[in-house]
Design an enzyme around this catalytic site. Sequence first.
Site, mmCIF file in Angstrom:
data_model
loop_
_atom_site.group_PDB
_atom_site.id
_atom_site.type_symbol
_atom_site.label_atom_id
_atom_site.label_comp_id
_atom_site.label_asym_id
_atom_site.label_seq_id
_atom_site.Cartn_x
_atom_site.Cartn_y
_atom_site.Cartn_z
ATOM 1 N N ASP A 1 64.421 -41.648 59.726
ATOM 2 C CA ASP A 1 65.602 -41.756 59.414
ATOM 3 C C ASP A 1 66.258 -43.386 59.863
ATOM 4 O O ASP A 1 67.304 -43.531 60.291
ATOM 5 C CB ASP A 1 66.291 -40.802 60.438
ATOM 6 C CG ASP A 1 65.881 -39.814 60.209
ATOM 7 O OD1 ASP A 1 65.898 -39.348 59.547
ATOM 8 O OD2 ASP A 1 65.309 -38.574 61.266
ATOM 9 N N HIS B 1 64.661 -38.413 52.638
ATOM 10 C CA HIS B 1 65.778 -39.612 52.498
ATOM 11 C C HIS B 1 66.802 -39.708 51.536
ATOM 12 O O HIS B 1 66.641 -39.064 51.155
ATOM 13 C CB HIS B 1 63.915 -39.902 51.754
ATOM 14 C CG HIS B 1 63.265 -40.582 52.658
ATOM 15 N ND1 HIS B 1 61.767 -41.167 51.802
ATOM 16 C CD2 HIS B 1 62.411 -40.596 53.473
ATOM 17 C CE1 HIS B 1 60.823 -41.811 52.625
ATOM 18 N NE2 HIS B 1 61.696 -41.046 53.754
HETATM 19 P P1 IMP Z 1 56.866 -31.804 62.266
HETATM 20 O O1 IMP Z 1 56.851 -33.277 61.917
HETATM 21 O O2 IMP Z 1 57.784 -31.332 61.944
HETATM 22 O O3 IMP Z 1 55.301 -31.740 62.606
HETATM 23 O O4 IMP Z 1 57.537 -32.451 64.305
HETATM 24 C C1 IMP Z 1 57.227 -33.489 64.316
HETATM 25 C C2 IMP Z 1 58.036 -34.117 64.734
HETATM 26 O O5 IMP Z 1 58.230 -35.176 64.231
HETATM 27 C C3 IMP Z 1 59.577 -33.975 65.963
HETATM 28 O O6 IMP Z 1 60.038 -34.603 66.779
HETATM 29 C C4 IMP Z 1 60.362 -34.252 63.939
HETATM 30 O O7 IMP Z 1 61.538 -34.222 64.851
HETATM 31 C C5 IMP Z 1 59.973 -35.511 63.825
HETATM 32 N N1 IMP Z 1 59.630 -35.761 62.632
HETATM 33 C C6 IMP Z 1 59.321 -35.056 61.815
HETATM 34 N N2 IMP Z 1 59.340 -35.909 60.379
HETATM 35 C C7 IMP Z 1 60.542 -36.072 60.654
HETATM 36 C C8 IMP Z 1 61.752 -37.777 59.493
HETATM 37 O O8 IMP Z 1 61.562 -37.451 58.417
HETATM 38 N N3 IMP Z 1 62.677 -37.871 60.734
HETATM 39 C C9 IMP Z 1 62.411 -37.971 62.045
HETATM 40 N N4 IMP Z 1 62.021 -36.899 62.005
HETATM 41 C C10 IMP Z 1 61.165 -35.999 62.109
HETATM 42 MG MG MG Z 2 65.592 -38.851 57.366
#
Ligand code: IMP
Ligand code: MG
Length: 339
Positions: A20, A49
């Site tokens: 982010d 994105h």
């Molecule tokens: P997962 O990738 O859905 O397995 O989530 C694992 C960790 O990564 C969690 O803390 C999510 O909030 C974080 N996370 C996954 N994708 C993003 C993203 O695009 N932006 C911010 N945090 C993310």
């Molecule tokens: Mg994002």
Amino acid sequence: MPNREKAMVCTVVAGAFWGDEGKGKIISYLALKDKIDVCVRTGSVNAAHTVVYKDKKYALHMVPSTFVYERSRLLIGAGVNVHVPQLLKEIEETGVKDRIGVDPQCSVIEEKHSTMDKSSAHLKGLGTTGWGVGPAQEERVHRTGKTAKDVPELAPYLTDVALEVNTAIDAGKNVLLEGTQGLMLSLFFGTYPYVTSRDTSASTICAEAGVGPTKIDHVLLVYKSFITRVGTGPLPGELSKEEASKRGWFEIAAGTGRERRSAPFNFDLARRAAMINGATQAAVTKLDILFPACKNATSFERMPNEAKEFINRIEISIGVPVTIIGTGPSAFDIIDRRK
Ligand code: IMP
Ligand code: MG
């Protein structure tokens, strides 16, 4: 040996902190400004994105952020886990069906993966996004997962992404490899176990696209002027929600609608991120949130001194120039300090 035209470049864009950082905005600017001929999206559907273009806001989970440049070829690398319904929805929304390609070896996220992601107490404890990326990765490693070539709806889009992107690089085209999330969410280098299910550094972005490290000219590492994170896990210097709101740093996630936690910019983490990603240059986004006088600024010289000092301090910490600065949500709210 193919003769590469040095004027054109292959750039990797990666995130420095917990995602982010505004990679979508930076990439959409580069797409239009540099005329990115080919973009390979890596990672998976968990990342959103945000691209604001022609007064419309897109939250892209699958389609590469260079779609705003109408001649950009959009590719999904073999390392990606594809969420088919989301991809098809975004192809429709962005109108890119004639210029998007998916590698046949992409892994496919199925409904059961999302169900597992949402129902596992362990994964819920990590605060995953619930899209099913972790369980799909597990199945891929187990070698029982489906791949894109098994999905009839993807048949019109299948292409050898590694061949296409390497051919483009060798022909001297402008190529961008789009990373997702940030180093602090990396399975290898992040705040394990509070991380995502893949490495998110520049090297893995190259690997997921099928591009070797010798083909890369630039690693553009994207930082935000303050830090945010969603989900659980450590966040050094974390502010209370009240303090975050007071400073204007309180954000709601584009992808999940979840509240983001926040903290001030961390110069030590910034240096480490530059090291591991092999950054050659950096972008800093949302400078207008830290210094409202920078809103929509396009000239570095005309920024207030405190904003210039902040950028200078980042450059000293990370050891590479801050070439691109974000000063507002639109693709062209940018200070571009490249020659
Ligand atoms: P997962 O990738 O859905 O397995 O989530 C694992 C960790 O990564 C969690 O803390 C999510 O909030 C974080 N996370 C996954 N994708 C993003 C993203 O695009 N932006 C911010 N945090 C993310
Ligand atoms: Mg994002």
